[in-house]
Scaffold this motif. Sequence first.
Motif, PDB file in Angstrom:
ATOM      1  N   CYS A 229      50.538  60.209  43.016  1.00 56.70           N
ATOM      2  CA  CYS A 229      50.515  61.521  42.043  1.00 56.70           C
ATOM      3  C   CYS A 229      50.702  62.824  42.976  1.00 56.70           C
ATOM      4  CB  CYS A 229      49.054  61.606  41.465  1.00 56.70           C
ATOM      5  SG  CYS A 229      47.655  61.599  42.402  1.00 56.70           S
ATOM      6  N   PRO A 230      50.713  63.998  42.536  1.00 47.84           N
ATOM      7  CA  PRO A 230      51.159  65.081  43.347  1.00 47.84           C
ATOM      8  C   PRO A 230      50.325  65.431  44.732  1.00 47.84           C
ATOM      9  CG  PRO A 230      51.543  65.584  40.871  1.00 47.84           C
ATOM     10  CD  PRO A 230      50.866  64.410  41.224  1.00 47.84           C
TER      11      PRO A 230
ATOM     12  N   HIS B  74      43.876  60.379  41.438  1.00 48.49           N
ATOM     13  CA  HIS B  74      44.827  59.633  40.433  1.00 48.49           C
ATOM     14  C   HIS B  74      45.392  58.369  40.697  1.00 48.49           C
ATOM     15  CE1 HIS B  74      43.475  63.409  38.040  1.00 48.49           C
ATOM     16  NE2 HIS B  74      43.149  62.513  37.164  1.00 48.49           N
TER      17      HIS B  74
ATOM     18  N   TYR C  94      44.748  56.532  43.199  1.00 48.13           N
ATOM     19  CA  TYR C  94      43.573  55.432  43.327  1.00 48.13           C
ATOM     20  C   TYR C  94      42.907  54.781  42.100  1.00 48.13           C
ATOM     21  CZ  TYR C  94      44.778  57.036  48.015  1.00 48.13           C
ATOM     22  OH  TYR C  94      45.528  57.661  48.850  1.00 48.13           O
ATOM     23  N   MET C  95      42.820  55.999  41.214  1.00 50.69           N
ATOM     24  CA  MET C  95      42.302  55.604  39.817  1.00 50.69           C
ATOM     25  C   MET C  95      43.514  54.439  39.039  1.00 50.69           C
ATOM     26  SD  MET C  95      40.794  58.977  38.337  1.00 50.69           S
ATOM     27  CE  MET C  95      39.803  58.360  37.008  1.00 50.69           C
TER      28      MET C  95
ATOM     29  N   GLN D 190      45.546  52.697  40.572  1.00 55.35           N
ATOM     30  CA  GLN D 190      45.702  51.382  41.178  1.00 55.35           C
ATOM     31  C   GLN D 190      44.716  50.553  40.725  1.00 55.35           C
ATOM     32  OE1 GLN D 190      43.903  51.524  45.256  1.00 55.35           O
ATOM     33  NE2 GLN D 190      45.383  49.848  45.731  1.00 55.35           N
TER      34      GLN D 190
ATOM     35  N   VAL E 112      51.221  58.468  35.776  1.00 57.10           N
ATOM     36  CA  VAL E 112      50.093  57.870  36.286  1.00 57.10           C
ATOM     37  C   VAL E 112      49.016  57.835  35.272  1.00 57.10           C
ATOM     38  CG1 VAL E 112      48.846  58.457  38.324  1.00 57.10           C
ATOM     39  CG2 VAL E 112      50.903  59.321  38.369  1.00 57.10           C
ATOM     40  N   GLY E 113      48.903  58.822  34.460  1.00 58.26           N
ATOM     41  CA  GLY E 113      48.018  58.933  33.622  1.00 58.26           C
ATOM     42  C   GLY E 113      47.848  57.981  32.450  1.00 58.26           C
TER      43      GLY E 113
ATOM     44  N   ILE F 259      46.012  54.833  33.915  1.00 59.32           N
ATOM     45  CA  ILE F 259      44.537  55.259  33.913  1.00 59.32           C
ATOM     46  C   ILE F 259      44.041  55.112  32.781  1.00 59.32           C
ATOM     47  CG2 ILE F 259      42.913  56.637  34.478  1.00 59.32           C
ATOM     48  CD1 ILE F 259      44.512  57.979  36.831  1.00 59.32           C
ATOM     49  N   SER F 260      44.519  55.709  31.669  1.00 58.35           N
ATOM     50  CA  SER F 260      44.191  56.135  30.341  1.00 58.35           C
ATOM     51  C   SER F 260      44.248  54.717  29.497  1.00 58.35           C
ATOM     52  CB  SER F 260      44.754  57.175  29.611  1.00 58.35           C
ATOM     53  OG  SER F 260      44.338  58.414  30.254  1.00 58.35           O
TER      54      SER F 260
END
Lengths: 100, 148
Positions: free
Chosen positions: A9-10, A15, A17-18, A20, A83-84, A87-88
């Motif tokens: 992520c930027p 994020h 690591y989240m 991952q 990336v989001g 996670i979500s």
Amino acid sequence: MKIVGVTACPTGIAHTYMAQASLMKKGKELGHNVLIETQGSMGIESELKKKDIQEADVVILAVGCAVEGLERFNGKKILKIEVGEAISHPQEVFDKIASL
Amino acid sequence: MVITKDLVCLNRPERTKEAILDALCAKAVEAGRIADVQGYREAVAKREEEFSTALGYLVALPHGQSDAVTTPFVAVATTSEAFRWDDRSENLVRLVFMIGVPLKNRENTHLRILANISRKLMEDEFREKLLSLNDTEEAFALLSSIEA
């Protein structure tokens, strides 16, 4: 299934690591063998081995910025997501993988 | 130490992103982690613009990289009620981990702790435990166990 992936992520602080952890957790739940490389503030970690990439059925790229080493995945089946999303909505990510 | 006890607050009354960020910034300033609040808030706002840091699980991780930060830190708040983080999504938040990292003088040890905390937040039991606590000391002990 054997799945490898990269998260980035930027800022590369949280994020990466989240995402991952989220993909590895859900993958384990679903009985997949998941290996995720992070490209974040500490550089490349858990770097994917050539053999793991070769053996992988699918490559997940959960990246929100430029990443290094994409040429390693030439010829592989690739799922590119935000990336989001990793996670979500990890379940949806694996649903997408199943329908690739 | 990335997290210290004075950076942890529980059952906060705030119900908006701006209010809880104000509260956590005040903590971080008191703890000597931020030299320039405005500079840090701008970095956080810029990061939120890229995409919302509330990604479900009742968690938000606002973070800013700026030399307004003197020492890397995480300030942690739980709120007494869940609230909507921003207009981008329906995601509700009760757990806020506000992270600050300087652009210079970054050490991998600190970055590693932040990475470990981020990963830990994906564990259901960890979040549930943290949200169930009413005692700052206990919350701090739980959070410190990640740093190790």
